[in-house]
Design an enzyme around this catalytic site. Structure first.
Site, PDB file in Angstrom:
ATOM      1  N   THR A  40      -1.329  -6.538   5.864  1.00 35.11           N
ATOM      2  CA  THR A  40      -0.289  -5.683   6.452  1.00 35.11           C
ATOM      3  C   THR A  40       0.076  -6.212   7.837  1.00 35.11           C
ATOM      4  O   THR A  40       1.263  -6.341   8.180  1.00 35.11           O
ATOM      5  CB  THR A  40      -0.763  -4.214   6.515  1.00 35.11           C
ATOM      6  OG1 THR A  40      -1.041  -3.783   5.174  1.00 35.11           O
ATOM      7  CG2 THR A  40       0.279  -3.307   7.136  1.00 35.11           C
ATOM      8  N   ASN A  72       1.761  -6.379  -6.978  1.00 38.63           N
ATOM      9  CA  ASN A  72       0.464  -5.704  -7.029  1.00 38.63           C
ATOM     10  C   ASN A  72       0.369  -4.670  -8.140  1.00 38.63           C
ATOM     11  O   ASN A  72      -0.703  -4.407  -8.666  1.00 38.63           O
ATOM     12  CB  ASN A  72       0.152  -5.048  -5.676  1.00 38.63           C
ATOM     13  CG  ASN A  72       1.321  -4.290  -5.107  1.00 38.63           C
ATOM     14  OD1 ASN A  72       2.407  -4.846  -4.939  1.00 38.63           O
ATOM     15  ND2 ASN A  72       1.134  -3.031  -4.809  1.00 38.63           N
ATOM     16  N   GLN A  94      -1.735 -10.850  -3.883  1.00 43.42           N
ATOM     17  CA  GLN A  94      -2.301 -10.604  -5.220  1.00 43.42           C
ATOM     18  C   GLN A  94      -2.445 -11.880  -6.034  1.00 43.42           C
ATOM     19  O   GLN A  94      -3.136 -11.884  -7.057  1.00 43.42           O
ATOM     20  CB  GLN A  94      -1.441  -9.592  -5.992  1.00 43.42           C
ATOM     21  CG  GLN A  94      -1.482  -8.199  -5.420  1.00 43.42           C
ATOM     22  CD  GLN A  94      -2.841  -7.516  -5.568  1.00 43.42           C
ATOM     23  OE1 GLN A  94      -3.721  -7.975  -6.306  1.00 43.42           O
ATOM     24  NE2 GLN A  94      -3.021  -6.424  -4.846  1.00 43.42           N
ATOM     25  N   HIS A 112      -9.804  -8.869   1.131  1.00 42.08           N
ATOM     26  CA  HIS A 112     -10.477  -7.947   0.194  1.00 42.08           C
ATOM     27  C   HIS A 112      -9.910  -8.019  -1.228  1.00 42.08           C
ATOM     28  O   HIS A 112     -10.445  -7.397  -2.133  1.00 42.08           O
ATOM     29  CB  HIS A 112     -10.494  -6.515   0.741  1.00 42.08           C
ATOM     30  CG  HIS A 112      -9.192  -5.782   0.738  1.00 42.08           C
ATOM     31  ND1 HIS A 112      -8.939  -4.739  -0.119  1.00 42.08           N
ATOM     32  CD2 HIS A 112      -8.078  -5.926   1.483  1.00 42.08           C
ATOM     33  CE1 HIS A 112      -7.723  -4.252   0.123  1.00 42.08           C
ATOM     34  NE2 HIS A 112      -7.180  -4.963   1.089  1.00 42.08           N
ATOM     35  N   THR A 162     -10.079 -10.296  20.231  1.00 40.70           N
ATOM     36  CA  THR A 162     -11.334 -10.981  19.898  1.00 40.70           C
ATOM     37  C   THR A 162     -11.473 -11.090  18.382  1.00 40.70           C
ATOM     38  O   THR A 162     -11.288 -10.110  17.671  1.00 40.70           O
ATOM     39  CB  THR A 162     -12.525 -10.190  20.500  1.00 40.70           C
ATOM     40  OG1 THR A 162     -12.310 -10.107  21.908  1.00 40.70           O
ATOM     41  CG2 THR A 162     -13.853 -10.854  20.198  1.00 40.70           C
ATOM     42  N   CYS A 171      -2.074   1.906  -2.588  1.00 39.90           N
ATOM     43  CA  CYS A 171      -2.033   1.809  -1.130  1.00 39.90           C
ATOM     44  C   CYS A 171      -1.394   3.028  -0.487  1.00 39.90           C
ATOM     45  O   CYS A 171      -1.120   3.026   0.690  1.00 39.90           O
ATOM     46  CB  CYS A 171      -1.284   0.554  -0.700  1.00 39.90           C
ATOM     47  SG  CYS A 171      -2.207  -0.932  -1.032  1.00 39.90           S
TER      48      CYS A 171
HETATM   49  N1  PLP Z   1       0.668  -7.038  -0.125  1.00 38.30           N
HETATM   50  C1  PLP Z   1       0.233  -6.749  -1.354  1.00 38.30           C
HETATM   51  C2  PLP Z   1       0.944  -7.315  -2.533  1.00 38.30           C
HETATM   52  C3  PLP Z   1      -0.867  -5.916  -1.543  1.00 38.30           C
HETATM   53  O1  PLP Z   1      -1.282  -5.629  -2.774  1.00 38.30           O
HETATM   54  C4  PLP Z   1      -1.514  -5.384  -0.397  1.00 38.30           C
HETATM   55  C5  PLP Z   1      -2.652  -4.447  -0.543  1.00 38.30           C
HETATM   56  O2  PLP Z   1      -2.777  -3.784  -1.543  1.00 38.30           O
HETATM   57  C6  PLP Z   1      -1.029  -5.737   0.878  1.00 38.30           C
HETATM   58  C7  PLP Z   1       0.069  -6.549   0.969  1.00 38.30           C
HETATM   59  C8  PLP Z   1      -1.676  -5.216   2.128  1.00 38.30           C
HETATM   60  O3  PLP Z   1      -2.903  -5.868   2.359  1.00 38.30           O
HETATM   61  P1  PLP Z   1      -4.002  -5.304   3.360  1.00 38.30           P
HETATM   62  O4  PLP Z   1      -4.736  -4.242   2.604  1.00 38.30           O
HETATM   63  O5  PLP Z   1      -4.885  -6.474   3.671  1.00 38.30           O
HETATM   64  O6  PLP Z   1      -3.324  -4.800   4.568  1.00 38.30           O
END
Ligand code: PLP
Length: 387
Positions: free
Chosen positions: A72, A155, A183, A205, A242, A329
């Site tokens: 993000t 995703n 993804q 993650h 940091t 999300c």
């Molecule tokens: N972009 C996609 C396609 C995602 O699936 C996700 C998280 O689900 C993100 C961006 C955001 O990633 P983060 O959780 O590392 O902020």
């Protein structure tokens, strides 16, 4: 304890054991990576080793990897109207984003809402190159270079977009391209050079690394967004703060495991196809999103029988199966999926999207457990409707 089946890899792949070991180890040694003493140099070495591993996994040069607090942030950093190019800079005043992008991209970063144009996808969920070409041809040169954001793999549906083809179009129009490859990493081959994007975002993650760490990879060191987080000048003045040394150690080890996960892709695809055949066998009206498009091998997004996604997800959870309703999300809120809506389905299907995303270690038992639960859910639904 009941046996659980975790089929929600696209929400997050659980920490790999070797990542956990690297993380714990680094927690014991981590000083400030900017300190000049021996402890600091040791921390710096951990960070730079992680950078080499992440770069190696995506075909990038280590110095072009900018670590962030996750994808993000990487995306918010990338989506800067001001693009620095060596000593020069360019100002982009219009952003074009695919309709099925992640909310992190749809939010537009530092572009204002009215500077964002949404690009449609086909009924299969793939960006329409003709629509992109049309938008780029109509772009007003007074708005600076067109800035386009296009994800590599969705995703929710797993649909893969033709990013390299889009990149060629964007470049022909003198534009800038951000690719969200979050993804795709660990599911399909990702090579930053082959994608042709200027900036590519990743998240640890989604590949078995720790949460809260990611990267923006620059295709060329001298083409970079204006920093989002100014301050102490870490990350070669591209992202201050940091470094999270331990999390980065974990990200590096997870990146190293990507090639191993890619070797499971054929098996995962076979399991996914068996899963989809089973879903349609139990509910012949099942709609499988993007079934005729190139897709990630591990992802199925389906809707059937007018079952609301949140009802299905809770029912699966009670049977010990973890899946998601559309995008996970959105902090527990389940709404009609913007991905399914963009694909032109009706509201019933758009609010019934259930996502199954297989982790690399999935096996037949996962598919059997899922289908047994699905059979039960459908039977109970039919009974309650008949009553
Ligand atoms: N972009 C996609 C396609 C995602 O699936 C996700 C998280 O689900 C993100 C961006 C955001 O990633 P983060 O959780 O590392 O902020």
């Amino acid at each position: 304890m009941e046996k659980r089946f975790y089929l929600d890899a696209n929400a997050g792949v659980p920490l790999l054991p070797e990542v956990r070991a690297a993380l714990v180890d680094a927690l014991g040694t981590a000083a400030n990576a900017s300190s000049v003493h021996g402890e600091g140099r040791r921390a710096r070495e951990i960070v730079e080793t992680a950078r080499e591993k992440v770069a190696g996994a995506v075909g990038a040069r280590p110095q072009n990897v900018v670590f962030t607090s996750g994808a993000t942030e990487a995306i918010a950093y990338a989506l800067s109207p001001r693009i620095l190019m060596g000593e020069a800079e360019r100002q982009a005043r219009r952003l074009y984003v695919g309709a099925t992008e992640h909310p992190a991209v749809l939010a537009g970063g530092r572009f204002s809402r009215d500077a964002i144009t949404i690009l449609p996808v086909t009924r299969s969920g793939v960006i329409d190159p003709a629509a992109l070409e049309e938008a780029l041809s109509a772009h007003d040169p007074a708005d600076g270079p067109p800035y386009v954001a296009l994800m590599l793999a969705n995703n929710e549906s797993g649909v893969i977009h033709p990013v390299a083809e889009a990149a060629a179009l964007v470049k022909r129009h003198g534009g800038i391209l951000l690719c969200d490859a979050v993804q795709a990493l660990g599911r399909i081959e990702v090579d930053v050079g082959a994608l042709g994007a200027d900036f590519v975002a990743f998240s640890a993650h989604k590949i078995g690394g720790p949460q809260g760490v990611g990267a923006l990879v620059l295709a060329h060191a001298d083409v970079r967004p204006e920093p989002l987080i100014p301050g102490g000048g870490q990350e070669l003045r591209r992202r201050s703060g940091t470094e999270n040394v331990a999390a980065l150690a974990g990200f590096g080890v997870a990146a190293e495991r990507v090639s191993h996960h890619l070797r499971t892709a054929d098996n995962i695809r076979r399991l996914r196809d068996a899963l989809e055949a089973g879903i349609a066998d139990i509910a012949p009206d099942a709609f499988i999103a993007g079934a005729d498009a190139p897709r990630l091998p591990n992802t199925t997004l389906f809707a059937a029988g007018g079952i609301a996604a949140e009802v299905a997800v809770i029912a699966f959870d009670l049977e010990g199966i973890a899946v998601s309703a559309g995008s996970a999300c959105s902090s527990g809120k389940v709404q009609a999926s913007h991905v399914l809506t963009a694909m032109g389905v009706g509201p019933e299907v758009a609010s019934g999207g259930i996502r199954v995303s297989l982790p690399a270690g999935a096996d037949e038992a996962d598919i059997e457990a899922f289908l047994a639960a699905w059979r039960g859910i459908c039977a109970r639904m039919r009974q309650s409707r008949a009553a």
